[in-house]
Motif scaffolding. Structure first.
Motif, PDB file in Angstrom:
ATOM      1  N   GLY A 111     -13.473  -4.200   1.731  1.00 53.40           N
ATOM      2  CA  GLY A 111     -13.236  -5.567   1.299  1.00 53.40           C
ATOM      3  C   GLY A 111     -12.651  -5.693  -0.097  1.00 53.40           C
ATOM      4  N   LYS A 112     -12.361  -4.611  -0.759  1.00 46.85           N
ATOM      5  CA  LYS A 112     -11.817  -4.657  -2.117  1.00 46.85           C
ATOM      6  C   LYS A 112     -10.304  -4.466  -2.072  1.00 46.85           C
ATOM      7  CE  LYS A 112     -15.878  -5.116  -3.748  1.00 46.85           C
ATOM      8  NZ  LYS A 112     -16.332  -6.388  -4.239  1.00 46.85           N
ATOM      9  N   LYS A 113      -9.670  -4.886  -3.140  1.00 48.19           N
ATOM     10  CA  LYS A 113      -8.219  -4.732  -3.228  1.00 48.19           C
ATOM     11  C   LYS A 113      -7.883  -3.414  -3.909  1.00 48.19           C
ATOM     12  CE  LYS A 113      -7.347  -9.558  -3.114  1.00 48.19           C
ATOM     13  NZ  LYS A 113      -6.284 -10.223  -2.519  1.00 48.19           N
ATOM     14  N   TRP A 114      -6.763  -2.818  -3.504  1.00 48.51           N
ATOM     15  CA  TRP A 114      -6.386  -1.502  -4.013  1.00 48.51           C
ATOM     16  C   TRP A 114      -6.047  -1.469  -5.500  1.00 48.51           C
ATOM     17  CZ3 TRP A 114      -1.607  -0.886  -6.048  1.00 48.51           C
ATOM     18  CH2 TRP A 114      -0.610  -1.789  -5.665  1.00 48.51           C
ATOM     19  N   PRO A 115      -5.514  -2.563  -6.118  1.00 48.99           N
ATOM     20  CA  PRO A 115      -5.184  -2.443  -7.553  1.00 48.99           C
ATOM     21  C   PRO A 115      -6.406  -2.138  -8.424  1.00 48.99           C
ATOM     22  CG  PRO A 115      -4.010  -4.312  -6.633  1.00 48.99           C
ATOM     23  CD  PRO A 115      -4.983  -3.844  -5.585  1.00 48.99           C
ATOM     24  N   GLN A 116      -7.574  -2.717  -8.076  1.00 43.31           N
ATOM     25  CA  GLN A 116      -8.776  -2.448  -8.870  1.00 43.31           C
ATOM     26  C   GLN A 116      -9.170  -0.966  -8.782  1.00 43.31           C
ATOM     27  OE1 GLN A 116     -11.193  -5.304  -6.799  1.00 43.31           O
ATOM     28  NE2 GLN A 116     -11.345  -6.589  -8.631  1.00 43.31           N
ATOM     29  N   LEU A 117      -9.168  -0.459  -7.573  1.00 47.45           N
ATOM     30  CA  LEU A 117      -9.564   0.935  -7.392  1.00 47.45           C
ATOM     31  C   LEU A 117      -8.522   1.876  -7.995  1.00 47.45           C
ATOM     32  CD1 LEU A 117     -11.785   2.675  -6.328  1.00 47.45           C
ATOM     33  CD2 LEU A 117     -10.708   2.656  -4.086  1.00 47.45           C
ATOM     34  N   LEU A 118      -7.252   1.528  -7.888  1.00 45.41           N
ATOM     35  CA  LEU A 118      -6.200   2.319  -8.511  1.00 45.41           C
ATOM     36  C   LEU A 118      -6.414   2.391 -10.024  1.00 45.41           C
ATOM     37  CD1 LEU A 118      -3.498   3.860  -8.369  1.00 45.41           C
ATOM     38  CD2 LEU A 118      -2.350   1.654  -8.620  1.00 45.41           C
ATOM     39  N   PHE A 119      -6.800   1.248 -10.616  1.00 45.15           N
ATOM     40  CA  PHE A 119      -7.062   1.215 -12.052  1.00 45.15           C
ATOM     41  C   PHE A 119      -8.198   2.167 -12.427  1.00 45.15           C
ATOM     42  CE2 PHE A 119      -8.956  -0.879 -15.863  1.00 45.15           C
ATOM     43  CZ  PHE A 119      -7.893  -0.668 -16.713  1.00 45.15           C
ATOM     44  N   GLU A 120      -9.251   2.183 -11.623  1.00 45.59           N
ATOM     45  CA  GLU A 120     -10.371   3.097 -11.888  1.00 45.59           C
ATOM     46  C   GLU A 120      -9.940   4.563 -11.781  1.00 45.59           C
ATOM     47  OE1 GLU A 120     -14.193   2.406 -10.112  1.00 45.59           O
ATOM     48  OE2 GLU A 120     -13.741   0.291  -9.842  1.00 45.59           O
ATOM     49  N   VAL A 121      -9.154   4.883 -10.754  1.00 45.15           N
ATOM     50  CA  VAL A 121      -8.681   6.261 -10.568  1.00 45.15           C
ATOM     51  C   VAL A 121      -7.798   6.676 -11.743  1.00 45.15           C
ATOM     52  CG1 VAL A 121      -7.192   7.732  -9.145  1.00 45.15           C
ATOM     53  CG2 VAL A 121      -8.899   6.261  -8.060  1.00 45.15           C
ATOM     54  N   VAL A 122      -6.923   5.769 -12.173  1.00 45.37           N
ATOM     55  CA  VAL A 122      -6.021   6.068 -13.292  1.00 45.37           C
ATOM     56  C   VAL A 122      -6.797   6.227 -14.598  1.00 45.37           C
ATOM     57  CG1 VAL A 122      -4.149   5.098 -14.697  1.00 45.37           C
ATOM     58  CG2 VAL A 122      -3.999   5.046 -12.211  1.00 45.37           C
ATOM     59  N   LEU A 123      -7.826   5.385 -14.831  1.00 46.67           N
ATOM     60  CA  LEU A 123      -8.641   5.528 -16.039  1.00 46.67           C
ATOM     61  C   LEU A 123      -9.320   6.897 -16.083  1.00 46.67           C
ATOM     62  CD1 LEU A 123     -10.442   2.101 -16.609  1.00 46.67           C
ATOM     63  CD2 LEU A 123      -8.800   3.233 -18.094  1.00 46.67           C
ATOM     64  N   GLN A 124      -9.885   7.309 -14.955  1.00 42.11           N
ATOM     65  CA  GLN A 124     -10.555   8.599 -14.943  1.00 42.11           C
ATOM     66  C   GLN A 124      -9.536   9.741 -15.067  1.00 42.11           C
ATOM     67  OE1 GLN A 124     -13.856   8.786 -12.347  1.00 42.11           O
ATOM     68  NE2 GLN A 124     -14.274  10.934 -12.758  1.00 42.11           N
ATOM     69  N   ALA A 125      -8.346   9.561 -14.516  1.00 43.31           N
ATOM     70  CA  ALA A 125      -7.296  10.568 -14.682  1.00 43.31           C
ATOM     71  C   ALA A 125      -6.910  10.690 -16.152  1.00 43.31           C
ATOM     72  CB  ALA A 125      -6.071  10.212 -13.837  1.00 43.31           C
ATOM     73  N   ALA A 126      -6.857   9.564 -16.854  1.00 44.97           N
ATOM     74  CA  ALA A 126      -6.546   9.599 -18.289  1.00 44.97           C
ATOM     75  C   ALA A 126      -7.640  10.336 -19.052  1.00 44.97           C
ATOM     76  CB  ALA A 126      -6.380   8.181 -18.824  1.00 44.97           C
TER      77      ALA A 126
END
Length: 197
Positions: free
Chosen positions: A91-106
């Motif tokens: 039920g969540k949108k992909w931009p939020q999860l993408l942001f989390e993945v990118v933050l952890q990648a950083a």
């Protein structure tokens, strides 16, 4: 004192002379080839020993980076909870999860740089004595693999993002755009993610 030494007469047939010449040519050729092989073997032996020492040196670098990766991979995982903005994927949108993945990648990138800087301080000897730039001396595949494998929450985020992206994108393009172009008349083709639902 007055005796003369008698030298025996030796007669050599032409066929025998040709055989002796062939034998002498063969002996000299074999000697030349063997001396060349010995020279190249000495040179190749030195190369083989240097190469073997470089492999041991690469193993030492891999060991250093493995220890540092196992230690360092926990830092980004501690900085981020399982999910920051999205407690569950459904039920969540992909931009939020993408942001989390990118933050952890950083965060992983920052930790990786610290690990590389620390590893350069470890006095790994140049065993091959050829100042060869070994790929393992910068971390390489083993470091990246260990860093990812130690972060279970990040792997879960990536898997969840993959599931959401499969539902929203096809071949890197948004599904509504592909439908607008008329390529998906009968709906979405079944992917691994849509088949699991």
């Amino acid at each position: 004192m007055g005796r003369k030494m008698k030298i025996p007469e030796v007669t050599v047939e032409p066929e025998e002379a040709l055989g002796l010449i062939e034998l002498m040519v063969a002996v000299f050729t074999i000697a030349y080839v063997l001396s060349g092989l010995f020279h190249h073997f000495r040179k190749d032996l030195k190369w083989a020993v240097t190469y073997g020492l470089n492999l041991i040196e690469a193993g030492l670098w891999a060991a250093v980076f493995s220890v540092l990766a196992i230690w360092g991979a926990a830092v980004p995982e501690l900085l981020f909870s399982k999910y920051i903005f999205t407690p569950e994927v459904e039920g969540k949108k992909w931009p939020q999860l993408l942001f989390e993945v990118v933050l952890q990648a950083a965060a992983n990138g920052a930790v990786s740089q610290v690990v590389v800087d620390l590893a350069k301080k470890v006095p790994v000897p140049d065993l091959g004595e050829d100042k060869k730039a070994l790929s393992a001396s910068t971390g390489g595949v083993i470091f990246g693999f260990l860093q990812l494998s130690r972060q279970n929450a990040w792997k879960a985020k990536i898997a969840g993002l993959d599931k959401l992206l499969d539902a929203s994108f096809m071949m890197g393009l948004p599904v509504p755009f592909i439908k607008l172009l008329g390529f998906l008349e009968g709906g979405l083709p079944e992917t691994a993610a849509t088949a699991a639902n």
